[in-house]
Every structure is written in structure tokens, then in C-alpha cells.
Enzyme design. Structure first.
Site, PDB file in Angstrom:
ATOM      1  N   CYS A  61       0.877  -1.177  -0.081  1.00 50.14           N
ATOM      2  CA  CYS A  61      -0.016   0.075  -0.067  1.00 50.14           C
ATOM      3  C   CYS A  61       0.872   1.133  -0.089  1.00 50.14           C
ATOM      4  CB  CYS A  61      -0.844  -0.106   1.262  1.00 50.14           C
ATOM      5  SG  CYS A  61      -2.029   1.402   1.031  1.00 50.14           S
ATOM      6  N   CYS A  65       0.354   4.580   6.955  1.00 46.42           N
ATOM      7  CA  CYS A  65      -0.234   4.468   8.339  1.00 46.42           C
ATOM      8  C   CYS A  65       0.629   3.583   9.208  1.00 46.42           C
ATOM      9  CB  CYS A  65      -1.484   3.454   8.027  1.00 46.42           C
ATOM     10  SG  CYS A  65      -2.566   4.276   6.522  1.00 46.42           S
ATOM     11  N   CYS A  68      -0.010  -0.113  10.466  1.00 47.53           N
ATOM     12  CA  CYS A  68      -0.522  -1.190   9.356  1.00 47.53           C
ATOM     13  C   CYS A  68       0.658  -2.260   8.796  1.00 47.53           C
ATOM     14  CB  CYS A  68      -1.258  -0.467   8.301  1.00 47.53           C
ATOM     15  SG  CYS A  68      -2.201  -1.558   7.046  1.00 47.53           S
ATOM     16  N   CYS A 136     -20.037  -5.120   2.458  1.00 51.13           N
ATOM     17  CA  CYS A 136     -19.197  -4.031   2.856  1.00 51.13           C
ATOM     18  C   CYS A 136     -17.853  -3.869   2.012  1.00 51.13           C
ATOM     19  CB  CYS A 136     -18.924  -3.795   4.342  1.00 51.13           C
ATOM     20  SG  CYS A 136     -17.960  -2.506   5.055  1.00 51.13           S
ATOM     21  N   CYS A 196     -19.660   3.078   7.673  1.00 54.79           N
ATOM     22  CA  CYS A 196     -18.788   2.400   8.728  1.00 54.79           C
ATOM     23  C   CYS A 196     -17.707   3.168   9.034  1.00 54.79           C
ATOM     24  CB  CYS A 196     -18.457   0.927   8.348  1.00 54.79           C
ATOM     25  SG  CYS A 196     -17.359   0.038   9.306  1.00 54.79           S
ATOM     26  N   ARG A 268     -18.952  -1.583  16.917  1.00 54.83           N
ATOM     27  CA  ARG A 268     -17.985  -3.043  16.829  1.00 54.83           C
ATOM     28  C   ARG A 268     -16.868  -3.161  17.434  1.00 54.83           C
ATOM     29  NH1 ARG A 268     -17.431  -3.213  11.142  1.00 54.83           N
ATOM     30  NH2 ARG A 268     -19.424  -4.128  11.077  1.00 54.83           N
TER      31      ARG A 268
END
Ligand code: SAM
Ligand code: DTB
Ligand code: SF4
Length: 348
Positions: A61, A65, A68, A136, A196, A268
């Protein structure tokens, strides 16, 4: 200032820092009681929504981040994978449905989807819908046109987290902005897709960051329908691999305050459950968590074994939440209390 919120109070989007802080700092029993009272006024207290995750494109990616495993900026020894074939994704969705999940969440390690990949993604959404599951996706930034195309394909939810406070965000991610995240959330919302949106705790943020993070979520123009609260899964090779653990009671407080601030949203209990014992998870449910990721893998890290989750549901008398799909769809993926894969503690 009072923190005694009436359960029937209309939804608010004007929470102040001091109000959120006062809730967070309530004596633990008072906070959990208030959260459970709000929860009971809005939901079946013993129903938990069950989603299964799949990484449809893994690693490499371009974003940085710090938490991650999939960022190309860290050396995490993760095996990279190209975009999965549509049929393979649908085979995984079928398996998830058979195992009892009502929502299938697909995640891709992209800054944003390319035009070439996007046609495959749309086919995945359509295929999951045809299985009678909720769909999702989390694919990074989306334009208005992409959001509308996903909505037309039938996408139910889009996951896009603000992750932390506006201020701490800059410490955690430098390749994209907090404002950019809000723009994508607005595009998704305008297209009519359910949102979400949540974040991660235990990333070395301070108390003020946690309050600000909750305040940002609650003050979005519309509350996200689903609010994932992730406890950092520490990944070897990332800058956060050795960060100090969060006090577990702080994690429970985050869930409880999220429940009070966003009474009609599903909260969640997201990543990090593998490191939590059953009692800790039960306290999260008591504090208003009513959704989990179910299945032995999250995106790249492990999650509790399905049997362990079933057993926990059984011991707590929790049942998976039913879903209601559009009438014209085939066989809805309804999970009843009497579903043979879940045991009903009351019948014993
Ligand atoms: N690439 C997309 C994005 O960033 O929006 C979607 C996938 S990303 C992995 C989805 C979310 O998972 C992140 O926003 C973050 O909140 C959460 N997450 C990622 N790695 C995590 C970790 N190690 N521990 C806890 N949560 C994590
Ligand atoms: C979210 O808030 N948590 C999920 C989902 N949205 C996509 C992802 C958790 C990822 C945990 C680390 C991993 O498995 O790579
Ligand atoms: Fe990429 Fe999402 Fe991981 Fe950030 S959280 S590095 S955007 S996959």
C-alpha cells in the site's frame, strides 16, 4: 454540567470536549450502567451483528499508516497479493454465509481504487448481494462518481475510518489527511451508502486524543451506522510494534462512551479481540458493543477461532442479529436464534 443523559434524547451532533470527557471519566459502574441503559432503549441487548472480513488485495500500500501491516513503507514480511479474482471472493463469501455471517466486508490496500480494478470490485458487490448477504467495502479514498457506482451496484456499507483525533492523525499518517477522509465519508453518505467509520486505540495517543476522536465521530453530520473500535494489533516491523498497551478499562470506556454518544449506531468490538479474554469481551458487550468480526482472520492478522466465538455467544446467551434484505432478493441470510451453529443458553 450534567452527564445524566435521557435515553430518549434526540441524536446530537454538537457534543463538546468537556461533555465527552465527563462521560469518559464517570465512575466505571455509572458509565457502564448508562451505556447499557442507552443500549437497551435502542437495541435487542442480546443480539450481536456478525461480519466476516476478507482482504481482496493485500500489501504494497502506498500509504504510510504507522499501525498497518500492509503499508509499503514498513518491512513487515507480509506476503503481497494482487486483486483476487471475483469468483474466489464469492467462494469466500459463500463460506462466510455458511458459517453464519450476515455481512461480508472486503478490504483492499489501496490509496484509492483504479478504473481497471473498479469494474472487478463492482462485480464483487453484485455477487455478494446475490448471495443474500449485506456487503461492505473498504478501498481507500472514493470520488463522488465511484461512490455512486458502488451504490448502484448495491453496496450496503463503506468502511473508512478517521482512526484517531485530528491532531494525532498527523503523527500516525503523513501520506493523506484527516480532511481527505472526511471528504470520502461525505461522498459515500451522499451516494446513499451506509457509513462504517471508527478508529484505533492503543497507538500511543493520549487521553485528550481519545476524547477528541469520539467527539469527531459523534459530531459527523450523520452518525456512522457502524462504528468499529479497534484495539491496536501490534505488527512486527511497523513503527508501533512496541507501543505501550492501553489499560483494558480504557478500551471498555471507549465502547461505552461511543454507545452513549451514538445511541442508534452499531458499535463494533473490532480488531484486537484475540488478545482479550472472554470476561473483557463480555464487559464490552455490556457496555454496548453489538457487532464483531467473525472468522479466523481479519485482513492480515488472526481473530478468535469461530468455535471460541460460538462458545462465548453460548455462554453469554447472545444470538447473531437478523438482517432484513430487500424483498426482491433471494433467500435472505437470516440468522435465527435457533440456528444450529449457535447454542441458546436459555434452552439449557
Ligand atoms: N486501506 C483502506 C483504508 O485504510 O481505509 C482499508 C483497509 S484498512 C486496513 C481498515 C482499517 O483497519 C484502518 O483504518 C484501521 O483503523 C484498521 N487497522 C489496520 N491495521 C490495524 C491494526 N494493526 N490494528 C488495529 N486496527 C487496524
Ligand atoms: C476496521 O475498522 N477494522 C477492520 C476493518 N475495519 C476493515 C480491519 C482490522 C484490521 C486488523 C489488522 C489486520 O488484520 O491487518
Ligand atoms: Fe494502506 Fe489502509 Fe493499511 Fe493505511 S490502513 S497502509 S491505507 S491498507
Amino acid at each position: 454540567m450534567t452527564t445524566g443523559i435521557l435515553m430518549t434524547t434526540p441524536l446530537r451532533h454538537d457534543w463538546t470536549f468537556d461533555e465527552v470527557k465527563a462521560l469518559y471519566q464517570l465512575p466505571f459502574n455509572d458509565l457502564v450502567f448508562q451505556a447499557q441503559s442507552v443500549h437497551r432503549a435502542n437495541f435487542d441487548p442480546n443480539a450481536v451483528q456478525v461480519s466476516t472480513l476478507l482482504s481482496i488485495k493485500t500489501g504494497a500500500c502506498p500509504e504510510d499508516c504507522k499501525y498497518c501491516s500492509q503499508s509499503g513503507h514498513h518491512n513487515t514480511e507480509l506476503e503481497k497479493e494482487k486483486l483476487m479474482a471475483v469468483e474466489k471472493v464469492l467462494a469466500e463469501a459463500r463460506k462466510a454465509k455458511e458459517n453464519g455471517a450476515s455481512r461480508f466486508c472486503m478490504g483492499a490496500a489501496w490509496k484509492h481504487p483504479s478504473a481497471k480494478d473498479f469494474t472487478h470490485v463492482l462485480a464483487m458487490v453484485k455477487g455478494v448481494k446475490e448471495l443474500g448477504m449485506e456487503s461492505c467495502m473498504t478501498l481507500g479514498a472514493l470520488s463522488q462518481e465511484q461512490s455512486e457506482a458502488l451504490a448502484d451496484a448495491g453496496l450496503d456499507y463503506y468502511n473508512h475510518n478517521i482512526d484517531t483525533s485530528r491532531n494525532y492523525y498527523k503523527t500516525i499518517i503523513t501520506t493523506r489527511t484527516f480532511e481527505g477522509r472526511l471528504d470520502t465519508l461525505a461522498n459515500v453518505r451522499d451516494a446513499g451508502i451506509k457509513v462504517c467509520c471508527g478508529g484505533i486505540v492503543g497507538m500511543g495517543e493520549d487521553f485528550n486524543d481519545r476524547i477528541e476522536f469520539l467527539k469527531e465521530l459523534a459530531n459527523l453530520p450523520v452518525h456512522p451506522e457502524s462504528v468499529p473500535i479497534n484495539n491496536l494489533v501490534k505488527i512486527k516491523g511497523t513503527p508501533l510494534e512496541n507501543v505501550d498497551d492501553l489499560d483494558p478499562f480504557d478500551f471498555i470506556r471507549m465502547i461505552a462512551v461511543a454507545r452513549i454518544l451514538m445511541p442508534e449506531s452499531h458499535v463494533r468490538l473490532s480488531a484486537g479481540r484475540e488478545e482479550m479474554n472472554d470476561q473483557m469481551q463480555a464487559l464490552c458487550f455490556l457496555s454496548g458493543a453489538n457487532s464483531i468480526f467473525y472468522g479466523e482472520k481479519l485482513l492480515t492478522t488472526s481473530n478468535p477461532l469461530e468455535n471460541d466465538d460460538m462458545r462465548l455467544f453460548q455462554r453469554l446467551g447472545i444470538h447473531p442479529e437478523e438482517i432484513f434484505l430487500d424483498e426482491e432478493l433471494p433467500e435472505p441470510a437470516v440468522m435465527q436464534q435457533e440456528d444450529s451453529s449457535f447454542y441458546d443458553a436459555m434452552s439449557q
